[in-house]
Design a protein around this motif. Structure first.
Motif, mmCIF file in Angstrom:
data_model
loop_
_atom_site.group_PDB
_atom_site.id
_atom_site.type_symbol
_atom_site.label_atom_id
_atom_site.label_comp_id
_atom_site.label_asym_id
_atom_site.label_seq_id
_atom_site.Cartn_x
_atom_site.Cartn_y
_atom_site.Cartn_z
ATOM 1 N N ALA A 75 125.035 -58.057 -104.959
ATOM 2 C CA ALA A 75 125.092 -59.395 -105.544
ATOM 3 C C ALA A 75 123.736 -59.800 -106.098
ATOM 4 O O ALA A 75 123.653 -60.442 -107.148
ATOM 5 C CB ALA A 75 125.560 -60.406 -104.497
ATOM 6 N N ALA A 76 122.664 -59.392 -105.410
ATOM 7 C CA ALA A 76 121.327 -59.739 -105.884
ATOM 8 C C ALA A 76 121.025 -59.015 -107.199
ATOM 9 O O ALA A 76 120.367 -59.569 -108.078
ATOM 10 C CB ALA A 76 120.271 -59.398 -104.836
ATOM 11 N N ALA A 77 121.533 -57.787 -107.333
ATOM 12 C CA ALA A 77 121.329 -57.053 -108.587
ATOM 13 C C ALA A 77 122.020 -57.792 -109.730
ATOM 14 O O ALA A 77 121.452 -57.982 -110.808
ATOM 15 C CB ALA A 77 121.864 -55.626 -108.464
ATOM 16 N N VAL A 78 123.259 -58.228 -109.476
ATOM 17 C CA VAL A 78 124.000 -58.951 -110.511
ATOM 18 C C VAL A 78 123.305 -60.275 -110.834
ATOM 19 O O VAL A 78 123.151 -60.637 -112.003
ATOM 20 C CB VAL A 78 125.466 -59.199 -110.081
ATOM 21 N N PHE B 108 119.081 -70.110 -103.442
ATOM 22 C CA PHE B 108 117.932 -70.148 -104.355
ATOM 23 C C PHE B 108 117.797 -68.851 -105.149
ATOM 24 O O PHE B 108 117.305 -68.851 -106.271
ATOM 25 C CB PHE B 108 116.640 -70.459 -103.607
ATOM 26 N N LEU B 109 118.244 -67.747 -104.548
ATOM 27 C CA LEU B 109 118.207 -66.480 -105.285
ATOM 28 C C LEU B 109 119.071 -66.581 -106.535
ATOM 29 O O LEU B 109 118.743 -66.034 -107.576
ATOM 30 C CB LEU B 109 118.757 -65.345 -104.416
ATOM 31 N N GLN B 110 120.189 -67.272 -106.417
ATOM 32 C CA GLN B 110 121.067 -67.427 -107.571
ATOM 33 C C GLN B 110 120.456 -68.349 -108.607
ATOM 34 O O GLN B 110 120.636 -68.176 -109.798
ATOM 35 C CB GLN B 110 122.429 -67.992 -107.134
ATOM 36 N N MET B 111 119.745 -69.354 -108.113
ATOM 37 C CA MET B 111 119.227 -70.391 -108.995
ATOM 38 C C MET B 111 117.888 -69.979 -109.604
ATOM 39 O O MET B 111 117.662 -70.109 -110.786
ATOM 40 C CB MET B 111 118.993 -71.633 -108.129
ATOM 41 N N LEU B 112 116.987 -69.494 -108.752
ATOM 42 C CA LEU B 112 115.614 -69.238 -109.177
ATOM 43 C C LEU B 112 115.319 -67.759 -109.295
ATOM 44 O O LEU B 112 114.294 -67.375 -109.848
ATOM 45 C CB LEU B 112 114.636 -69.845 -108.165
ATOM 46 N N GLY B 113 116.203 -66.914 -108.758
ATOM 47 C CA GLY B 113 115.949 -65.475 -108.786
ATOM 48 C C GLY B 113 114.910 -65.086 -107.747
ATOM 49 O O GLY B 113 114.562 -65.883 -106.870
ATOM 50 N N LEU B 114 114.421 -63.855 -107.880
ATOM 51 C CA LEU B 114 113.455 -63.350 -106.903
ATOM 52 C C LEU B 114 112.069 -63.890 -107.187
ATOM 53 O O LEU B 114 111.163 -63.155 -107.553
ATOM 54 C CB LEU B 114 113.413 -61.827 -106.975
ATOM 55 N N ALA B 451 131.716 -64.506 -100.009
ATOM 56 C CA ALA B 451 131.823 -65.258 -101.258
ATOM 57 C C ALA B 451 130.610 -64.976 -102.139
ATOM 58 O O ALA B 451 130.743 -64.802 -103.349
ATOM 59 C CB ALA B 451 131.932 -66.754 -100.964
ATOM 60 N N ILE B 452 129.438 -64.898 -101.523
ATOM 61 C CA ILE B 452 128.244 -64.643 -102.326
ATOM 62 C C ILE B 452 128.277 -63.227 -102.877
ATOM 63 O O ILE B 452 127.948 -62.994 -104.031
ATOM 64 C CB ILE B 452 126.966 -64.933 -101.515
ATOM 65 N N SER B 453 128.754 -62.265 -102.078
ATOM 66 C CA SER B 453 128.758 -60.909 -102.610
ATOM 67 C C SER B 453 129.852 -60.731 -103.660
ATOM 68 O O SER B 453 129.793 -59.808 -104.458
ATOM 69 C CB SER B 453 128.856 -59.869 -101.499
ATOM 70 N N GLU B 454 130.827 -61.635 -103.683
ATOM 71 C CA GLU B 454 131.800 -61.603 -104.776
ATOM 72 C C GLU B 454 131.344 -62.490 -105.939
ATOM 73 O O GLU B 454 132.098 -62.732 -106.872
ATOM 74 C CB GLU B 454 133.171 -62.084 -104.275
ATOM 75 N N ILE B 455 130.122 -62.996 -105.864
ATOM 76 C CA ILE B 455 129.552 -63.909 -106.860
ATOM 77 C C ILE B 455 130.509 -65.072 -107.105
ATOM 78 O O ILE B 455 130.740 -65.482 -108.241
ATOM 79 C CB ILE B 455 129.222 -63.205 -108.192
ATOM 80 N N LEU B 457 130.243 -68.473 -106.215
ATOM 81 C CA LEU B 457 129.335 -69.437 -105.606
ATOM 82 C C LEU B 457 130.039 -70.742 -105.305
ATOM 83 O O LEU B 457 129.618 -71.501 -104.443
ATOM 84 C CB LEU B 457 128.141 -69.674 -106.519
ATOM 85 N N ASP B 458 131.142 -71.009 -106.030
ATOM 86 C CA ASP B 458 131.909 -72.223 -105.741
ATOM 87 C C ASP B 458 132.462 -72.153 -104.322
ATOM 88 O O ASP B 458 132.352 -73.097 -103.545
ATOM 89 C CB ASP B 458 133.029 -72.409 -106.773
ATOM 90 N N ARG B 459 133.020 -70.976 -103.976
ATOM 91 C CA ARG B 459 133.550 -70.827 -102.618
ATOM 92 C C ARG B 459 132.423 -70.845 -101.600
ATOM 93 O O ARG B 459 132.547 -71.452 -100.528
ATOM 94 C CB ARG B 459 134.279 -69.493 -102.485
ATOM 95 N N ALA B 460 131.319 -70.166 -101.943
ATOM 96 C CA ALA B 460 130.193 -70.111 -101.008
ATOM 97 C C ALA B 460 129.716 -71.524 -100.699
ATOM 98 O O ALA B 460 129.497 -71.887 -99.544
ATOM 99 C CB ALA B 460 129.060 -69.280 -101.592
ATOM 100 N N MET B 461 129.595 -72.339 -101.747
ATOM 101 C CA MET B 461 129.085 -73.695 -101.573
ATOM 102 C C MET B 461 130.039 -74.512 -100.699
ATOM 103 O O MET B 461 129.605 -75.233 -99.797
ATOM 104 C CB MET B 461 128.942 -74.340 -102.948
ATOM 105 N N PHE B 462 131.318 -74.368 -100.969
ATOM 106 C CA PHE B 462 132.332 -75.089 -100.191
ATOM 107 C C PHE B 462 132.197 -74.734 -98.701
ATOM 108 O O PHE B 462 132.168 -75.600 -97.829
ATOM 109 C CB PHE B 462 133.716 -74.695 -100.729
ATOM 110 N N LEU B 463 132.103 -73.429 -98.420
ATOM 111 C CA LEU B 463 132.016 -72.985 -97.029
ATOM 112 C C LEU B 463 130.685 -73.385 -96.392
ATOM 113 O O LEU B 463 130.623 -73.712 -95.205
ATOM 114 C CB LEU B 463 132.199 -71.465 -96.952
ATOM 115 N N ILE B 464 129.623 -73.391 -97.196
ATOM 116 C CA ILE B 464 128.321 -73.800 -96.662
ATOM 117 C C ILE B 464 128.359 -75.279 -96.274
ATOM 118 O O ILE B 464 127.842 -75.681 -95.238
ATOM 119 C CB ILE B 464 127.189 -73.514 -97.676
ATOM 120 N N VAL B 465 129.025 -76.086 -97.109
ATOM 121 C CA VAL B 465 129.129 -77.515 -96.778
ATOM 122 C C VAL B 465 129.920 -77.684 -95.476
ATOM 123 O O VAL B 465 129.539 -78.468 -94.597
ATOM 124 C CB VAL B 465 129.767 -78.302 -97.937
ATOM 125 N N ILE B 466 130.989 -76.906 -95.313
ATOM 126 C CA ILE B 466 131.752 -76.984 -94.064
ATOM 127 C C ILE B 466 130.893 -76.571 -92.874
ATOM 128 O O ILE B 466 130.900 -77.219 -91.821
ATOM 129 C CB ILE B 466 133.007 -76.095 -94.165
#
Lengths: 295, 494
Positions: A75-78, B108-114, B451-455, B457-466
């Protein structure tokens, strides 16, 4: 000033100001290099050794500075590809499909010779008594099972597809317990130690580990091979020509296809690279949609 | 004699823990762990410091992320503590600290990257929430006596700086110091998701079975934690903080487009993404999406998370009572205590994930490795704190010895503090269950990771809020219990 202000003064001088200066510094970044990454599918400790060589080769061939950055997950790669932090990536079938859906204009440009007919091995611990067979090993139902990474084509997508097809159930229902080892090498280690009874593994990694002497055939063996499917490929962003000049994408493609040094090719490990296009991966997209891994 | 409330509450939690055991899957399924265990043991005694590439760099990055992240959190947390009576601030802080730093890092990895900012914010944000709360509690508890002696008409600001702050300062300082150790652990663990800290190499080496590298990395980490008091001097902090950016610089570029995309597209539930506001069918689809996510992932995830948490809470409590005498002056001499300290540093600094994985080799995949790993880790942390607390007890010259001293004198006297620490840690244990999804235990963290590994993020966010709401609920419950039992709401950490 009285005593009361002293701790505050100290606090501002010792912590607050330096912290703010620190953070404003680190937001400045390096830019301008052509950067690539690769999914961490096996031995991560060797990733840099494997791919730094490739960066040197590409730098020489392309005449621009090429850097490799290691990532921790598919996922990080993507995400890095999508955020334009890497411009070229060695993806698996599924991660490549995901990346190209997320980055319009991106293209699969080359795949390994072997990636046109990739296969997954189902492996089992000796105590299960499961024997190699031509047909799907229905005897794995009800045992413990480990996939590789959640985002892997050979370690997740294809095995799950065949499990659902033959056992007519989701893996969580079909097995006593389902795990995700994280990568192929670890899948082998976990099945070998008997922590999981059965697992699904990339056949190239199996061959590599066998050669390295990490596998004890008395403890773990291959019980089934899936039908072939397309897998790994190099995917490039659509906007590289506007950044590095016209014809850059074609030059990158050429450089990859012309890679003949066996030492470099062993990094992947592939015999050679052959041309690829997005439509080659239609079967992967269809499978991923059919088992709802992609919306 | 009426049984004390503290004792009956303890039995209540013990009962809940035992009840949860019924639902927990504790089977032992490994067949031959000995080959792997022998390799681990060999690796442990033959640490190889040269095998790790970029060991020095990883070490510096770990320190830099921790120090910058914690420092930023101290600044933000202190500011927020001053306005902590505002409800929105309180809720905001509860929310940010309810999310594990690993999840923040993944977002943050999704938003800002590495980028370095990813690691800094992943630590700074939840820690700011924690500091805001604890600082405000410390300031509140700082005796009002000094403030009451001020002449009438003294301004609020001067009252704060001249009466409240000086009194609270030493507590603020010691709590902050304790948090630096936590920050170092967090920073190391962030390597698991890709930041270039010790965890990055630790996880890789561990995954590949390069155990000599693992032990080299772990030893180094233990040494840093054990010597924290020697090098973490207030005067050196600004020096460290000004060196840190040079260590961290050189990541990817931060793009506003990526940040905007994250908020306006990525985390918007899939069925609503390209729909008009009044599109009924999109809202129906959204209803189905929500329901499926709740029924298939959130609810089973909550159950597994709570079962694991409650058992691990009891386990941590039991182990604390076993561990604390190892570092207590009341029970051991200097030599024994040094050994005890070393043991507890090792147990509490080894990431739970690694402990769990070692135990997985022994027992196979089930909840058992996770329970034991969480109990050991938290038992060692609380044991360390209770041990220190027991040193302060004044004993009569004719106090009993040995087991009698332990059972009839020390334990009853530290019990209130012990419960306070344990309840305080409850919510932390809940958060830590997140990273044990690898063992096939489907906690909420497992589903977030999926959810994050399936990219998605909508599901990830929902579950994180829960997950965050669950944490807030447990935190509220813990606070209510502490108040009822008249336990310190803020454990004193000296």
């Amino acid at each position: 000033m009285g005593q009361g202000w002293k701790p505050l003064g100290n606090f501002i001088r010792n912590i607050a100001l330096p912290a703010i200066v620190s953070v404003s510094f680190v937001t400045a970044a390096l830019a301008g290099d052509f950067v690539f990454t690769a999914i961490p599918d096996e031995d991560e400790t060797r990733l840099r050794q494997r791919f730094d060589k490739v960066a040197v080769y590409l730098t020489r061939e392309l005449g621009v500075k090429v850097r490799y950055i290691p990532v921790k997950s598919y996922a990080a790669a993507v995400a890095a590809f999508r955020n334009n932090h890497v411009h070229l990536a060695w993806f698996g079938g599924l991660s490549g499909v995901r990346a190209r859906l997320l980055v319009p204009g991106s293209e699969a440009i080359a795949q390994g010779y072997e990636d046109r007919f990739f296969i997954t091995y189902f492996i089992a611990h000796a105590s299960t008594g499961l024997r190699p067979a031509d047909g799907f090993p229905a005897g794995i139902a009800g045992r413990t099972f480990t996939f590789g990474s959640k985002g892997s084509t050979s370690g997740r997508l294809m095995p799950e597809f065949y499990i659902r097809k033959h056992l007519k159930q989701a893996p969580a229902k079909a097995f006593a317990r389902v795990g995700f080892s994280g990568d192929h090498s670890r899948t082998i280690a976990l099945v070998q130690s008997g922590a999981y009874a059965v697992g699904a593994v990339n056949y190239k990694v199996w061959a590599n580990e066998m050669k390295a002497g990490h596998i004890d055939p008395a403890k773990v063996s291959v019980i089934w091979k899936t039908p072939p499917y397309p897998d790994y490929q190099w995917t490039i962003r659509g906007d590289v020509d506007t950044v590095w000049g016209r014809g850059f994408k074609a030059r990158v493609t050429r450089a990859l296809l012309d890679m003949t040094d066996t030492d470099l090719l062993a990094s992947f490990p592939r015999k050679s690279f052959v041309p690829a296009k997005n439509s080659d991966y239609k079967p992967i997209l269809d499978v991923a949609r059919s088992i709802k891994l992609i919306d | 004699m009426r049984r004390s409330q503290r004792v009956s509450t303890s039995f209540g939690f013990l009962g809940v823990g035992l009840f949860c055991l019924v639902f927990a899957d504790l089977s032992v399924s490994t067949l031959d762990p000995w080959q792997e265990m022998a390799r681990m043991a060999r690796g442990l005694v033959t640490p190889d410091f040269l095998a790790v590439d970029r060991l020095g760099e990883a070490l510096l990055q770990t320190l830099a992320f921790a120090l910058v992240g914690v420092a930023l959190a101290v600044v933000a947390g202190f500011g927020l503590a001053l306005v902590f009576h505002v409800r929105v601030v309180r809720w905001g802080c509860a929310f940010v600290r309810a999310i594990h730093e690993l999840f923040w890092a993944l977002l943050f990895l999704q938003m800002l990257g590495l980028t370095a900012l990813t690691g800094i914010l992943a630590i700074a944000l939840p820690y700011a929430g924690i500091f805001a709360k604890v600082y405000s509690e410390i300031l509140e508890e700082a005796g009002p006596r000094a403030a009451n002696t001020l002449p009438a008409g003294s301004g609020t600001v001067s009252a704060f700086f001249f009466a409240r702050l000086p009194d609270a300062f030493v507590h603020l300082k010691s709590y902050t110091f304790y948090r630096v150790e936590c920050g170092l652990r967090s920073s190391a663990v962030l390597g698991f998701v890709g930041l270039p800290t010790l965890g990055f190499y630790l996880e890789s080496a561990f995954k590949q079975g390069h155990y000599s590298e693992v032990s080299a990395l772990l030893f180094l980490f233990y040494v840093i934690i054990a010597t924290l008091r020697l090098w973490m001097r207030p005067r050196l902090v600004p020096v460290y903080l000004l060196i840190a950016p040079f260590v961290l610089a050189g990541g990817a570029e931060i793009s506003l487009d990526n940040i905007a995309r994250f908020f306006t597209h990525d985390i918007v539930p899939y069925p609503l993404r390209s729909a008009e506001v009044l599109d009924i069918s999109a809202w129906t689809a959204f209803g189905t999406w929500t329901w499926e996510l709740l029924a298939d992932q959130a609810l089973p995830g909550i159950v597994a998370t709570l079962v694991l948490t409650q058992i691990a809470l009891v386990g941590s409590g039991v182990l604390t009572l076993v561990f604390f005498p190892l570092v207590s002056r009341r029970f051991l001499g200097p030599v024994g205590r040094t050994a005890g300290h070393a043991f507890l540093v090792v147990v509490r600094s080894t990431p739970e994930y690694i402990l769990a994985y070692v135990l997985l080799q022994f027992w196979g995949p089930s909840m058992l490795p996770a329970i034991v790993a969480l109990s050991l880790h938290n038992g060692a942390i609380i044991g360390h704190l209770v041990g220190r607390f027991s040193d302060e007890l004044a004993l009569r010259p004719d106090h009993p010895r040995g087991l009698n001293l332990y059972a009839y004198e020390v334990v009853p006297r530290v019990y209130g503090q012990f419960l306070a620490f344990l309840f305080y840690r409850w919510e932390v244990i809940l958060r830590e269950t997140a990273i044990l999804g690898i063992l096939g235990i489907q906690t909420l963290g497992f589903y977030v990771d999926s959810a994050i590994s399936e990219i998605r993020l909508d599901r990830a966010m929902f579950l994180i809020v829960i997950t965050a709401l669950l944490n807030i609920a447990v935190d509220g419950l813990s606070r209510a219990i502490r108040a009822r039992l008249r336990l310190a709401t803020t454990p004193e950490i000296q």
